[in-house]
Write an enzyme that holds these catalytic residues in place. Structure first.
Site, PDB file in Angstrom:
ATOM      1  N   CYS A 122       0.829  -1.210   0.000  1.00 43.30           N
ATOM      2  CA  CYS A 122       0.000   0.000   0.000  1.00 43.30           C
ATOM      3  C   CYS A 122       0.862   1.259   0.000  1.00 43.30           C
ATOM      4  O   CYS A 122       0.458   2.296  -0.522  1.00 43.30           O
ATOM      5  CB  CYS A 122      -0.940  -0.005   1.202  1.00 43.30           C
ATOM      6  SG  CYS A 122      -0.099  -0.335   2.767  1.00 43.30           S
ATOM      7  N   HIS A 134      -1.389   0.610   7.560  1.00 42.91           N
ATOM      8  CA  HIS A 134      -1.878   0.720   6.180  1.00 42.91           C
ATOM      9  C   HIS A 134      -1.714   2.165   5.711  1.00 42.91           C
ATOM     10  O   HIS A 134      -1.892   3.104   6.480  1.00 42.91           O
ATOM     11  CB  HIS A 134      -3.355   0.303   6.134  1.00 42.91           C
ATOM     12  CG  HIS A 134      -3.958   0.377   4.766  1.00 42.91           C
ATOM     13  ND1 HIS A 134      -3.374  -0.212   3.671  1.00 42.91           N
ATOM     14  CD2 HIS A 134      -5.088   0.990   4.316  1.00 42.91           C
ATOM     15  CE1 HIS A 134      -4.115   0.018   2.607  1.00 42.91           C
ATOM     16  NE2 HIS A 134      -5.160   0.743   2.974  1.00 42.91           N
TER      17      HIS A 134
END
Length: 1002
Positions: free
Chosen positions: A151, A561
């Site tokens: 990510c 994330h």
């Protein structure tokens, strides 16, 4: 090795689990098979429930049950060791934390986040039956696939791609052949390879029809540099530094061609790098030095907003020198001497906890503006800013003094407990005005006497303790004091004169103190306003930088994330880029998720762009795609073609399903278990093609079944199927023997006519016809039709590979699919030609000719009339050449440019493509006519020098393009198996050609 493989839970699983595990790896990015298998078993084989365990906040019960039910699956694995300590299934694997906010408190957004997670899964995994859910909507930005803990890559690349200048530099990068061949270093080759992969990725992000792209190829080059077992989560700042270093080195190779070693000419340096001057005093000596920066680091802890962070980074300590060397103060100031067009701030939100021996994330709130003015940090404004800093220092010192005075009023008292002085005076006023309960006024004044003092002691005791007297009538209770009897504190004796005097003094003092407090607050507010407006001088608002992107990190120091908020200039709104998902957002949502302080998510990197960059021309992706190199355009076309193939197969697969009750997770697993690996995928492809061809004949099938009503009632379902089968076979056989006419091609009516005319094996013909009656996508609406379909399906299941060669079966259906595609290309090209749309027509005709050639290699009756395609391709090419030549000699700049574009993008590639085949005399003559037309312009006196020069550049390609890569613009995609009436369309076009009249087909 063998022993370890046998112990792997994945190898003990059935083939259905293998398929599901692969899907889960694709969905979650988690590669640990044992971990995924455990989640799957905890969900009783339900894929969606297993993914929910991994991507949402699951309860701990499934993990406990799983550990109890399958201890062997966890023995000896890292997951098994972590499981007992973890509170949820997800915390047992580091990669799973990408999608979670660890230890996140339940807040008002939890339901919203849960719903958003479900929507993303639907978009990413093709759960929606609507094919459009896979596809990019117009020019909407595309997402990026997370291929496992990547990510960070998506967030950075999306932020950079949305910078028009950066995108232009990457897509326009080219290295001279001699430089490419002379590059010997491993680093140089790696940087060039990465640049090429980044080019391909950016090209797809521009021109793909997909909703998201796969960055695997570019990431593969980064794995050895960044990924390690000890560092599962990549640091976004480290990656951005490395990325810019690699790109800078790659561009330096092009710069060295003209200016060896000159980094100031490097476009990456010009776009991202600036300089600052550091001046200071160290050990009594003054110093000054200039440094270069790419991403400017800022400490977050202790600051409320970005300007405070910057001010703290620019000024450290004191800059003043005392008269004696013993009292020299140390410090330094930094001033920006050159700001880059893209200004990136790294917000340091991590610190090392010495006691725990590990890094920790700082979750404090830090605000940042949408526009920041950098004037106050520039060296050219040094004198003015130093004056304002001195004024700021004076104001802050004065504010400290005033706040200390205010605190003395608001925290009054000499003991440990302190209270606001106005409140204390008010309380005293309330005290002296209070009269105790039962007080009687005295004749001499306001002497207050308790009521029970006038009665006998034992009577007063009885009145106060009647309930106790009931239980003990013998023993008398002690007398009750005034404090016990009074409801609230009150003075015992006070005269009216004393009361008035005290009230007057207290009220006056309270008013005076309240006025002092109010004056102090107003003074503090004025100073605060002066501080806030200190740099609002119009002279210090000449260098604005607009916020372009915010990279957000959610989680803790060791896992989490990343996603990005990016401002979309054409749409004038914020968009949220979260892996494959790109959604509309708002400044309010950005504030919630980026400022920090409320949850584990906060901004990690801020990207600001100069006013000049933000005013750049709005992107037009289609124009940018057209400006790409032929190789990159071809790369996009190939990928889009693959998408069409995937989408077609998906549609065909979905069309095979008939409405029924939703199967249970167990039955789904059993269905998957009945198929194995790639063979199942291959069989689906074969069935999807034959199913499409059966759907084209849907009406004929329904008629054949309708004619079996009597046979069905008298002799049963098998007899009815046999009758319908033979009736349809006979009809198609007779059609295949009819003499074709220019207006009628029977092959378009049915796949079996094509097979019969080309002598397909009888087993292929019979199986295809049986599938026509067994196909599930036919909308049967009566009991007889369903019964016939089921019997046909049973008979199909008895036909094994030993009876029908499925490879051969597949090739025949692929050929027919290509034949229909060629027919549609040809018909579309002819219709466009008749309507004088020569550019669009030529593209369709060229693709029809190319695909038809492959079919004709297998037999003359496999494809369409080659001479017909060649004739109209030739006619279209000559017409288009006339148009391009007329535009070129018009001498109007726009028209000349249009003519050159037609020549470069259509005529020349088509001519060279024709030369690659066994060219006919007619085509050769046409090419000579076109070349002669352009050669006739050489040396014309009425043509200016610029046109002659441009003509000189065009002629070499026109006359000899043997070494050129041929790339033609691909026509819009068509579905060759769509069940529309292709036969009537063919008849209309052919009638138009032979009757010399234009026919319009809707």
């Amino acid at each position: 090795q063998t022993a370890s493989v046998n112990q792997d839970p994945l190898h003990r699983a059935s083939s259905c689990s293998w398929l599901l595990l692969n899907q889960m790896k694709e969905i979650t990015g988690i590669q640990d098979s044992a971990f995924l298998l455990a989640a799957l078993k905890a969900a009783d084989g339900d894929l969606m429930e297993a993914v929910t365990f991994l991507t949402e906040d699951p309860a701990p019960e499934p993990v406990q049950n799983l550990a109890a039910a399958e201890p062997s699956a966890w023995e000896g694995s890292a997951v098994g060791k972590q499981l007992p300590q973890s509170k949820s299934l997800t915390s047992a694997h580091p990669a799973a934390s990408l999608f979670l906010s660890h230890d996140r408190p339940q807040d008002s957004h939890s339901a919203e986040n849960k719903n958003r997670s479900k929507r993303k899964r639907c978009e990413a995994w093709g759960e929606s039956p609507k094919q459009n859910d896979w596809r990019r909507a117009s020019d909407w930005p595309v997402g990026m696939k997370n291929i496992g803990n990547t990510c960070w890559f998506s967030a950075v690349i999306q932020s950079l791609f949305q910078l028009p200048e950066f995108r232009r530099l990457v897509l326009g990068y080219s290295l001279p052949q001699n430089v490419l061949e002379s590059c010997r270093s491993h680093t140089g080759k790696r940087n060039i390879a990465f640049m090429q992969e980044l080019q391909c990725l950016f090209a797809l992000m521009l021109g793909t029809w997909r909703k998201f792209v796969d960055p695997s190829a570019a990431l593969e080059l980064l794995r050895d540099v960044f990924r390690s077992a000890e560092q599962p989560q990549q640091d976004v700042s480290e990656f951005t530094h490395k990325l810019l270093d690699w790109l800078e080195d790659a561009f330096q190779l092009t710069v060295n061609v003209t200016s060896p070693g000159n980094k100031s000419e490097n476009p990456m340096v010009q776009l991202f790098y600036g300089t600052f001057l550091t001046e200071g005093v160290h050990e009594g000596n003054t110093f000054s030095k200039i440094e270069t920066f790419g991403q400017y680091p800022l400490q977050v802890n202790g600051y409320r907003n970005l300007n405070e962070c910057l001010e703290g980074a620019m000024v450290e300590g004191e800059m003043e020198e005392a008269t004696t060397s013993q009292s020299v103060k140390y410090g330094q100031e930094r001033w920006f001497t050159k700001l880059p067009p893209v200004l990136t701030f790294e917000l340091s939100r991590f610190e090392f906890n010495q006691s725990l021996g590990q890094p920790e994330k700082i979750h404090t709130k830090l605000e940042f503006p949408q526009t920041i003015y950098m004037d106050r940090y520039l060296y050219c404004n040094k004198d003015l800013i130093q004056m304002k800093r001195e004024e700021m220092k004076r104001l802050k010192e004065k504010m400290v003094t005033l706040q200390q005075k205010l605190e003395r009023y608001m925290e009054y008292g000499s003991g440990p407990a302190r209270f606001p002085l106005p409140d204390m005076l008010q309380y005293v006023l309330e005290f002296i005005a209070t009269k105790p309960a039962g007080a009687v006024p005295s004749a001499q004044g306001s002497q207050i006497t308790p009521l029970h003092s006038q009665a006998k002691p034992h009577e007063a005791s009885f009145a106060a303790n009647s309930s106790l007297q009931q239980n003990s009538s013998v023993e008398l209770q002690p007398p009750v004091s005034a404090a016990e009897l009074s409801e609230c504190p009150a003075p015992r004796v006070v005269s009216e004169e004393e009361l008035n005097l005290v009230q007057t003094c207290l009220q006056r003092w309270r008013n005076e103190i309240e006025q002092d407090v109010q004056d102090l607050k107003e003074s503090i507010a004025r100073i605060n306003l002066s501080i806030e407006e200190m740099y609002c001088d119009p002279l210090l608002q000449q260098v604005p930088y607009r916020l372009h992107a915010v990279l957000v990190h959610e989680g803790q120091a060791n896992a989490g994330h990343y996603w990005a908020f990016i401002y979309d200039q054409p749409r004038k709104r914020w968009l949220k880029y979260n892996d494959i998902s790109v959604t509309e957002s708002s400044w309010e949502e950005l504030e919630r998720e980026s400022f920090g302080g409320l949850r584990n998510a906060s901004a990690y990197c801020l990207m600001y762009i100069s006013d000049q960059v933000s005013r750049a021309e709005a992107r037009q992706f289609q124009k940018e795609v057209e400006a790409l190199s032929p190789q990159l355009r071809h790369y996009i076309q190939e990928d889009n073609w693959r998408l069409e193939q995937e989408a077609e197969e998906w549609d065909e697969e979905q069309s095979c399903k008939i409405p029924q009750m939703e199967p249970s997770p167990t039955s789904e697993l059993q269905d998957l278990c009945s198929e194995s690996g790639s063979g199942a995928v291959w069989m689906k492809h074969v069935r999807s093609l034959s199913s499409e061809h059966a759907r084209i004949a849907k009406e004929q099938t329904a008629k054949a079944i309708a004619n079996t009503a009597d046979s069905y009632e008298k002799n049963g379902v098998e007899a009815a199927l046999c009758e319908a089968f033979h009736e349809e076979y006979s009809r198609l056989y007779l059609l295949s023997k009819e003499t074709p006419t220019p207006q009628n091609d029977a092959r378009l009516q049915h796949v079996l006519i094509y097979f019969m005319q080309n002598n397909a094996p009888q087993q292929v013909v019979e199986r295809t016809l049986l599938e026509q009656f067994a196909d599930k996508n036919l909308s049967y609406d009566e009991r007889r039709s369903i019964s016939i379909m089921k019997v046909a399906q049973e008979k199909l299941s008895e036909i094994g590979p030993d009876i029908v060669d499925m490879e051969e079966y597949k090739r025949w259906h692929e050929d027919y699919s290509l034949f229909r595609k060629v027919s549609i290309y040809l018909l579309t090209g002819l219709e466009l030609y008749q309507n004088r749309k020569y550019q669009e027509s030529l593209t369709y005709l060229v693709y029809a000719y190319q695909s038809n050639t492959k079919l004709l290699l297998k037999g003359t009756n496999r494809g369409v009339n080659e001479s017909l395609i060649a004739l109209y391709r030739r006619k279209c090419l000559l017409k288009l050449n006339e148009v391009a030549a007329s535009l070129f000699i018009s001498c109007e700049e726009a028209r000349v440019s249009e003519g050159v574009s037609i020549l470069n993008e259509l005529i020349i590639p088509c001519m060279h493509l024709m030369n690659n085949f066994e060219i006919s005399k007619e085509d050769l003559d046409a090419i000579e006519i076109m070349r002669n037309r352009w050669c006739s312009y050489l040396g014309r006196e009425d043509m200016d020098a610029k046109l002659q020069m441009k003509l000189g550049e065009l002629l070499p390609r026109l006359l000899d393009g043997s070494t050129e890569v041929i790339v033609l613009k691909e026509p819009p995609k068509i579905r060759p198996n769509s069940p529309y009436d292709l036969c009537s369309r063919f008849a209309a076009v052919m009638e138009s050609i032979h009757g010399a009249s234009t026919v319009t087909v809707k």
